[in-house]
Write a protein that holds these residues in place. Structure first.
Motif, mmCIF file in Angstrom:
data_model
loop_
_atom_site.group_PDB
_atom_site.id
_atom_site.type_symbol
_atom_site.label_atom_id
_atom_site.label_comp_id
_atom_site.label_asym_id
_atom_site.label_seq_id
_atom_site.Cartn_x
_atom_site.Cartn_y
_atom_site.Cartn_z
ATOM 1 N N ALA A 322 -3.356 10.264 0.359
ATOM 2 C CA ALA A 322 -1.964 9.794 0.422
ATOM 3 C C ALA A 322 -1.914 8.290 0.665
ATOM 4 N N LEU A 323 -2.799 7.788 1.522
ATOM 5 C CA LEU A 323 -2.832 6.347 1.801
ATOM 6 C C LEU A 323 -3.263 5.565 0.568
ATOM 7 N N ARG A 324 -4.146 6.155 -0.240
ATOM 8 C CA ARG A 324 -4.550 5.500 -1.493
ATOM 9 C C ARG A 324 -3.416 5.545 -2.502
ATOM 10 N N GLN A 325 -2.733 6.675 -2.594
ATOM 11 C CA GLN A 325 -1.608 6.805 -3.523
ATOM 12 C C GLN A 325 -0.500 5.814 -3.211
ATOM 13 N N TYR A 326 -0.317 5.535 -1.943
ATOM 14 C CA TYR A 326 0.736 4.631 -1.482
ATOM 15 C C TYR A 326 0.639 3.258 -2.150
ATOM 16 N N LYS A 327 -0.574 2.835 -2.449
ATOM 17 C CA LYS A 327 -0.801 1.502 -3.034
ATOM 18 C C LYS A 327 -0.289 1.413 -4.471
ATOM 19 N N ASP A 328 -0.073 2.538 -5.129
ATOM 20 C CA ASP A 328 0.323 2.541 -6.542
ATOM 21 C C ASP A 328 1.819 2.745 -6.767
ATOM 22 N N PHE A 329 2.592 2.763 -5.687
ATOM 23 C CA PHE A 329 4.029 2.981 -5.836
ATOM 24 C C PHE A 329 4.716 1.828 -6.558
ATOM 25 N N LYS A 330 5.737 2.165 -7.325
ATOM 26 C CA LYS A 330 6.630 1.172 -7.906
ATOM 27 C C LYS A 330 7.970 1.230 -7.174
ATOM 28 N N GLN A 331 8.670 0.110 -7.134
ATOM 29 C CA GLN A 331 9.941 0.044 -6.411
ATOM 30 C C GLN A 331 11.003 0.919 -7.072
ATOM 31 N N ILE A 332 11.696 1.729 -6.247
ATOM 32 C CA ILE A 332 12.802 2.551 -6.729
ATOM 33 C C ILE A 332 14.057 1.699 -6.823
ATOM 34 N N LYS A 333 14.815 1.907 -7.870
ATOM 35 C CA LYS A 333 16.116 1.251 -8.000
ATOM 36 C C LYS A 333 17.198 2.329 -8.064
ATOM 37 N N ASN A 334 18.104 2.273 -7.121
ATOM 38 C CA ASN A 334 19.180 3.249 -7.048
ATOM 39 C C ASN A 334 20.377 2.718 -7.822
ATOM 40 N N TYR A 335 20.651 3.338 -8.961
ATOM 41 C CA TYR A 335 21.804 2.945 -9.765
ATOM 42 C C TYR A 335 22.974 3.866 -9.426
ATOM 43 N N GLU A 336 23.470 3.708 -8.218
ATOM 44 C CA GLU A 336 24.514 4.604 -7.719
ATOM 45 C C GLU A 336 25.861 4.276 -8.352
ATOM 46 N N ALA A 337 26.459 5.279 -8.956
ATOM 47 C CA ALA A 337 27.779 5.101 -9.568
ATOM 48 C C ALA A 337 28.863 5.332 -8.529
ATOM 49 N N ARG A 338 29.883 4.525 -8.568
ATOM 50 C CA ARG A 338 31.024 4.717 -7.669
ATOM 51 C C ARG A 338 31.829 5.922 -8.147
ATOM 52 N N PHE A 339 32.219 6.754 -7.214
ATOM 53 C CA PHE A 339 32.853 8.017 -7.573
ATOM 54 C C PHE A 339 34.199 8.134 -6.897
ATOM 55 N N ASN A 340 35.189 8.582 -7.638
ATOM 56 C CA ASN A 340 36.542 8.719 -7.108
ATOM 57 C C ASN A 340 36.729 10.122 -6.530
ATOM 58 N N TRP A 341 36.542 10.229 -5.220
ATOM 59 C CA TRP A 341 36.648 11.523 -4.565
ATOM 60 C C TRP A 341 38.076 12.040 -4.568
ATOM 61 N N ASP A 342 39.031 11.135 -4.494
ATOM 62 C CA ASP A 342 40.430 11.538 -4.474
ATOM 63 C C ASP A 342 40.779 12.335 -5.735
ATOM 64 N N ASN A 343 40.296 11.870 -6.887
ATOM 65 C CA ASN A 343 40.533 12.605 -8.138
ATOM 66 C C ASN A 343 39.826 13.953 -8.144
ATOM 67 N N LEU A 344 38.622 13.984 -7.574
ATOM 68 C CA LEU A 344 37.850 15.226 -7.539
ATOM 69 C C LEU A 344 38.560 16.290 -6.702
ATOM 70 N N PHE A 345 39.115 15.867 -5.559
ATOM 71 C CA PHE A 345 39.746 16.818 -4.647
ATOM 72 C C PHE A 345 41.132 17.262 -5.110
ATOM 73 N N LYS A 346 41.634 16.671 -6.179
ATOM 74 C CA LYS A 346 42.961 17.058 -6.675
ATOM 75 C C LYS A 346 43.012 18.526 -7.104
ATOM 76 N N ILE A 347 41.850 19.114 -7.342
ATOM 77 C CA ILE A 347 41.821 20.533 -7.715
ATOM 78 C C ILE A 347 42.454 21.392 -6.625
ATOM 79 N N PHE A 348 42.361 20.945 -5.361
ATOM 80 C CA PHE A 348 42.916 21.726 -4.254
ATOM 81 C C PHE A 348 44.427 21.509 -4.104
#
Length: 350
Positions: A322-348
Motif C-alpha cells: 500500500a505504501l508503494r502504491q501510494y507513490k503512483d497516485f494521480k490527483q483527483i479533480k472533483n467536478y461537482e455540479a451545483r444542484f437545485n434542491w428546491d426544484n428536486l423537493f417540489k415533488i412533495f
C-alpha cells in the motif's frame, strides 16, 4: 402560516454507507423547511441518532442478511432471497402505519424496497441500477426494477456524464422516472495540516468487518508510521493507543471529515458511499473490497484504472505494498455540479 411537511427518510442497514449518504439529504430537507423523521435499524439507526439527536426516529424491520466467511457473499445473499422478500413485505406493512401515526407527507427510501406508497410520493435512492452478480444476473435485475418502478421517482447518486460508479449507475436500460442527483457526501472540502501517515476506515457487514479490522491492526502494528484506525462502531465510544497506532470505535461526521483531510494515505472499503466521500474531498485511497461483494469488487477494479485509487484484496492485503502504491497516485479533480434542491423537493408539494 404553512405547516412543515413531514418527510420520512429511511436508509437500509447494510454497513453504514446508506445512512451516511442520507446525511446531506436530511440536511438539505431541513434547510428547505421540511420536518425529517428518520427510520432505520441497527448501526445505521444509531449513527443517525448520533448525527441528528433532535429528530424523531423509528426503528423498522432489519433485513438481517447473514454472511458467512466460508460461503461466497453473492451465494449467501441468493440463499436468503426468500427471507429478504418477506422482510420487504413486512416493512411495506409498517409503512402504512407510520404514514398514519406520523402524518407523513413524503418518503425517501435508500435501498429499502418496501417503502413505496400509493398514498404519498415515494422516492427510491440508489447508485446501483445494474446489479453485479456472478449468477442469475438477469433475474436479479428484473426483481430490482420491479420494485424500483413502484416508486414515484428514482434518484441516482451519480453524474449521468462521466459517472463515478461506471456501469452500476448508468446501464443501457434505466428505471422509470429516474433523475441523476450527483454524488452526495456529508463532508466538506477545506485545507488541513497532515496529522496521520495512515488512516484506516473499517466498515461493512459482519463477519468481514471484524476480519478486515484484525488484518489492518496486525499490519499497522508492524510499521513505524503514525496511524489511526476507525472501527465503524457508532454504538460504542472507545479509544485505544497501541504504540504508533490509535484505534477509535467511531467518529462523528465532522471528526471523520477532518481526519480524512489530515491523513496522507487512506485505506478503506470500496463501498460507493465511501467513494463519494473521497471524491468530494479529492483524496486518493487504497480500496479493499468486501470479499464476495461484487459491487465493491467492480468499483475497486473500475476506479483503479485511472490511478486515482489503487486496489488490494483483503486476503492478501499488505501495508508495505500500500505504501508503494501510494507513490503512483494521480490527483483527483472533483467536478461537482451545483444542484437545485428546491426544484428536486417540489415533488412533495404536488
Amino acid at each position: 402560516m404553512n405547516l412543515k411537511k413531514n418527510i420520512l427518510v429511511a436508509p437500509l442497514n447494510w454497513g453504514i454507507g446508506h445512512a451516511t449518504r442520507c446525511i446531506p439529504i436530511i440536511n438539505k430537507l431541513t434547510e428547505n423547511n421540511y420536518n425529517v423523521i428518520i427510520a432505520s435499524s441497527g448501526r445505521s439507526l444509531q449513527l443517525l441518532i448520533n448525527e441528528f439527536p433532535k429528530n424523531d426516529f423509528i426503528k423498522i424491520t432489519d433485513y438481517n442478511v447473514k454472511y458467512f466467511s466460508f460461503i461466497p457473499l453473492s451465494f449467501s445473499i441468493l440463499l436468503q432471497i426468500p427471507k429478504i422478500l418477506l422482510k420487504i413485505k413486512k416493512e411495506k406493512g409498517e409503512l402504512d402505519k407510520i404514514i398514519d401515526d406520523f402524518s407523513i407527507d413524503g418518503i425517501i427510501s435508500d435501498s429499502r424496497f418496501g417503502l413505496y406508497s400509493n398514498k404519498r410520493k415515494s422516492i427510491f435512492i440508489t447508485h446501483q441500477l445494474e446489479i453485479q452478480s456472478n449468477v442469475f444476473k438477469n433475474l436479479i435485475q428484473k426483481i430490482n426494477y420491479s420494485y424500483i418502478n413502484k416508486f414515484s421517482q428514482c434518484w441516482i447518486l451519480d453524474n449521468q456524464k462521466n459517472p463515478l460508479a461506471g456501469a452500476l449507475s448508468n446501464p443501457k436500460k434505466k428505471a422509470k422516472n429516474f433523475r441523476y442527483i450527483g454524488p452526495q457526501s456529508r463532508f466538506e472540502k477545506k485545507t488541513a495540516k497532515i496529522k496521520y501517515d495512515i488512516l484506516a476506515i473499517v466498515s461493512g457487514p459482519e463477519p468481514q468487518r471484524t476480519i478486515f479490522e484484525k488484518i489492518l491492526i496486525k499490519e499497522l502494528r508492524e510499521i513505524d508510521k503514525k496511524s489511526l484506525l476507525v472501527q465503524g462502531k457508532p454504538e460504542m465510544n472507545k479509544k485505544k493507543i497501541d504504540g504508533n497506532l490509535e484505534i477509535i470505535s467511531h467518529l462523528s461526521s465532522k471528526e471523520l471529515n477532518n481526519v480524512i483531510l489530515e491523513s496522507r494515505l487512506i485505506i478503506c472499503r470500496s463501498g460507493y458511499s465511501t467513494i463519494m466521500d473521497l471524491y468530494k474531498l479529492e483524496k486518493n485511497a487504497i480500496l479493499v473490497p468486501t470479499p464476495g461483494q461484487t459491487e465493491q469488487e467492480y468499483l475497486a477494479k473500475y476506479l483503479s484504472k485511472n490511478d486515482n485509487y489503487k486496489a488490494q484484496k483483503q486476503n492478501s492485503f499488505c501495508i508495505q505494498k500500500a505504501l508503494r502504491q501510494y507513490k503512483d497516485f494521480k490527483q483527483i479533480k472533483n467536478y461537482e455540479a451545483r444542484f437545485n434542491w428546491d426544484n428536486l423537493f417540489k415533488i412533495f408539494e404536488k
